[in-house]
Motif scaffolding. Structure first.
Motif, PDB file in Angstrom:
ATOM      1  N   ILE A   1      15.116  -5.657   8.002  1.00  0.00           N
ATOM      2  CA  ILE A   1      14.653  -5.256   9.413  1.00  0.00           C
ATOM      3  C   ILE A   1      13.990  -4.012   8.460  1.00  0.00           C
ATOM      4  O   ILE A   1      13.791  -3.410   7.614  1.00  0.00           O
ATOM      5  CB  ILE A   1      15.371  -4.321  10.068  1.00  0.00           C
ATOM      6  CG1 ILE A   1      16.970  -5.405  11.187  1.00  0.00           C
ATOM      7  CG2 ILE A   1      14.886  -3.332  10.535  1.00  0.00           C
ATOM      8  CD1 ILE A   1      17.523  -4.643  11.091  1.00  0.00           C
ATOM      9  N   ALA A   2      12.382  -4.004   8.314  1.00  0.00           N
ATOM     10  CA  ALA A   2      11.352  -3.123   7.831  1.00  0.00           C
ATOM     11  C   ALA A   2      11.963  -1.518   8.027  1.00  0.00           C
ATOM     12  O   ALA A   2      11.959  -1.471   9.374  1.00  0.00           O
ATOM     13  CB  ALA A   2      10.166  -2.875   7.640  1.00  0.00           C
ATOM     14  N   MET A   3      12.032  -0.700   7.496  1.00  0.00           N
ATOM     15  CA  MET A   3      12.080   0.988   7.635  1.00  0.00           C
ATOM     16  C   MET A   3      10.636   0.984   7.877  1.00  0.00           C
ATOM     17  O   MET A   3      11.174   3.398   8.016  1.00  0.00           O
ATOM     18  CB  MET A   3      12.641   1.566   6.653  1.00  0.00           C
ATOM     19  CG  MET A   3      13.945   1.020   6.054  1.00  0.00           C
ATOM     20  SD  MET A   3      15.758   0.525   7.346  1.00  0.00           S
ATOM     21  CE  MET A   3      15.553  -0.641   8.672  1.00  0.00           C
TER      22      MET A   3
ATOM     23  N   GLU B   1       0.820  -1.500   0.088  1.00  0.00           N
ATOM     24  CA  GLU B   1       0.338   0.208   0.412  1.00  0.00           C
ATOM     25  C   GLU B   1       0.696   1.057   0.450  1.00  0.00           C
ATOM     26  O   GLU B   1       0.290   1.955  -0.512  1.00  0.00           O
ATOM     27  CB  GLU B   1      -1.031  -0.139   1.100  1.00  0.00           C
ATOM     28  CG  GLU B   1      -0.250  -0.310   2.946  1.00  0.00           C
ATOM     29  CD  GLU B   1      -1.129  -0.975   3.594  1.00  0.00           C
ATOM     30  OE1 GLU B   1      -1.730  -0.569   4.578  1.00  0.00           O
ATOM     31  OE2 GLU B   1      -1.946  -1.995   3.610  1.00  0.00           O
ATOM     32  N   HIS B   2       1.487   1.159   0.657  1.00  0.00           N
ATOM     33  CA  HIS B   2       2.737   2.336   1.066  1.00  0.00           C
ATOM     34  C   HIS B   2       3.860   1.394   0.049  1.00  0.00           C
ATOM     35  O   HIS B   2       4.543   0.417   0.370  1.00  0.00           O
ATOM     36  CB  HIS B   2       2.928   3.643   1.484  1.00  0.00           C
ATOM     37  CG  HIS B   2       3.300   2.241   2.937  1.00  0.00           C
ATOM     38  ND1 HIS B   2       2.097   2.459   3.493  1.00  0.00           N
ATOM     39  CD2 HIS B   2       4.909   2.013   3.758  1.00  0.00           C
ATOM     40  CE1 HIS B   2       2.913   0.870   4.516  1.00  0.00           C
ATOM     41  NE2 HIS B   2       3.969   1.433   4.322  1.00  0.00           N
ATOM     42  N   ARG B   3       5.264   2.190   0.130  1.00  0.00           N
ATOM     43  CA  ARG B   3       6.582   2.487   0.088  1.00  0.00           C
ATOM     44  C   ARG B   3       6.679   1.550   0.434  1.00  0.00           C
ATOM     45  O   ARG B   3       6.867   2.079   1.744  1.00  0.00           O
ATOM     46  CB  ARG B   3       7.572   3.178  -0.764  1.00  0.00           C
ATOM     47  CG  ARG B   3       9.081   3.137  -1.204  1.00  0.00           C
ATOM     48  CD  ARG B   3       9.861   4.528  -1.754  1.00  0.00           C
ATOM     49  NE  ARG B   3      10.974   3.948  -2.381  1.00  0.00           N
ATOM     50  CZ  ARG B   3      12.373   4.221  -1.486  1.00  0.00           C
ATOM     51  NH1 ARG B   3      11.762   5.705  -1.432  1.00  0.00           N
ATOM     52  NH2 ARG B   3      13.721   3.821  -2.130  1.00  0.00           N
ATOM     53  N   LEU B   4       7.212   0.007   0.920  1.00  0.00           N
ATOM     54  CA  LEU B   4       8.413  -0.258   2.319  1.00  0.00           C
ATOM     55  C   LEU B   4       9.542  -0.707   1.708  1.00  0.00           C
ATOM     56  O   LEU B   4       9.890  -1.555   0.818  1.00  0.00           O
ATOM     57  CB  LEU B   4       7.470  -1.059   2.302  1.00  0.00           C
ATOM     58  CG  LEU B   4       7.993  -2.076   3.621  1.00  0.00           C
ATOM     59  CD1 LEU B   4       7.683  -1.100   5.032  1.00  0.00           C
ATOM     60  CD2 LEU B   4       6.997  -3.005   3.972  1.00  0.00           C
ATOM     61  N   VAL B   5      10.749  -0.650   2.810  1.00  0.00           N
ATOM     62  CA  VAL B   5      12.202  -0.853   2.273  1.00  0.00           C
ATOM     63  C   VAL B   5      12.464  -1.271   3.195  1.00  0.00           C
ATOM     64  O   VAL B   5      12.463  -0.761   4.806  1.00  0.00           O
ATOM     65  CB  VAL B   5      13.007   0.285   2.470  1.00  0.00           C
ATOM     66  CG1 VAL B   5      14.716   0.182   2.191  1.00  0.00           C
ATOM     67  CG2 VAL B   5      12.247   1.642   0.874  1.00  0.00           C
ATOM     68  N   LEU B   6      13.093  -2.913   2.869  1.00  0.00           N
ATOM     69  CA  LEU B   6      13.857  -3.151   3.641  1.00  0.00           C
ATOM     70  C   LEU B   6      15.368  -3.118   4.345  1.00  0.00           C
ATOM     71  O   LEU B   6      15.944  -3.065   2.541  1.00  0.00           O
ATOM     72  CB  LEU B   6      13.413  -4.994   3.542  1.00  0.00           C
ATOM     73  CG  LEU B   6      11.584  -4.957   3.352  1.00  0.00           C
ATOM     74  CD1 LEU B   6      11.827  -6.558   2.779  1.00  0.00           C
ATOM     75  CD2 LEU B   6      11.056  -4.734   5.145  1.00  0.00           C
TER      76      LEU B   6
END
Length: 174
Positions: free
Chosen positions: A116-118, A97-102
């Protein structure tokens, strides 16, 4: 004796061989000579006693894709079919649903990395596609960032529009 050579594709190799390895190298000498004859050069400053391989050839055009295997709060395990991305590389979840950076924190083996999710992982499910960006998380730097508020993945969150800069640094620097 320190042996080193550069492959025509841009990869540099250097090592200090054992006696057994010297015998193998002697048997492979014609191939090494062919590489040297094809424009290979000996690099300067190769550290003795270590095997080094640096490849400066172009990156593959296909991105490394994986899928979410397990989600435990901010910790997300991602499984890959092929090579694992290096530690500290940024991964992006596709179709979220939104930009998820790991950020890759650990190689677990069996083609699995722990990340680790940001941002929040609410709604993240197993099987979602993940793409390796091929680089660490980078944030804008320079005079244009003075007085601005930026989140951990380099996005401005102060509602003053995008940051106009060409300089980006990795968040983990030596």
């Amino acid at each position: 004796a320190l042996l080193s050579f550069a492959h025509p594709a841009g990869c540099v190799f250097g090592f200090t061989p054992t006696r057994e390895a010297m015998r193998s190298i002697a048997r492979a000498a014609p191939r090494l000579q062919a590489l040297r004859g094809a424009g290979a050069v000996a690099p300067a400053g190769v550290a003795p006693g270590r095997v080094q391989r640096r490849c400066f050839a172009e990156k593959a055009s296909t991105a490394i894709m994986g899928k979410v295997s397990q989600v435990i709060g901010a910790v997300v395990d991602v499984q890959f079919e092929s090579a694992l991305p290096p530690i500290l590389n940024a991964l992006e979840v596709q179709g979220f649903e939104h930009r998820l950076v790991l950020e890759v924190a650990q190689h677990l083996g069996e083609n699995m990395v722990r990340t680790i999710a940001m941002d929040g992982t609410d709604g993240l499910t197993r099987g979602q596609k993940v793409q390796d960006t091929g680089a660490p998380i980078k944030v804008p730097v320079g005079e244009q960032t003075l007085g601005r508020i930026i989140n951990i993945i380099g996005e401005p969150i102060d509602e003053l529009g995008p940051i106009d800069t060409k300089n980006y640094y990795a968040i983990h620097r030596p």
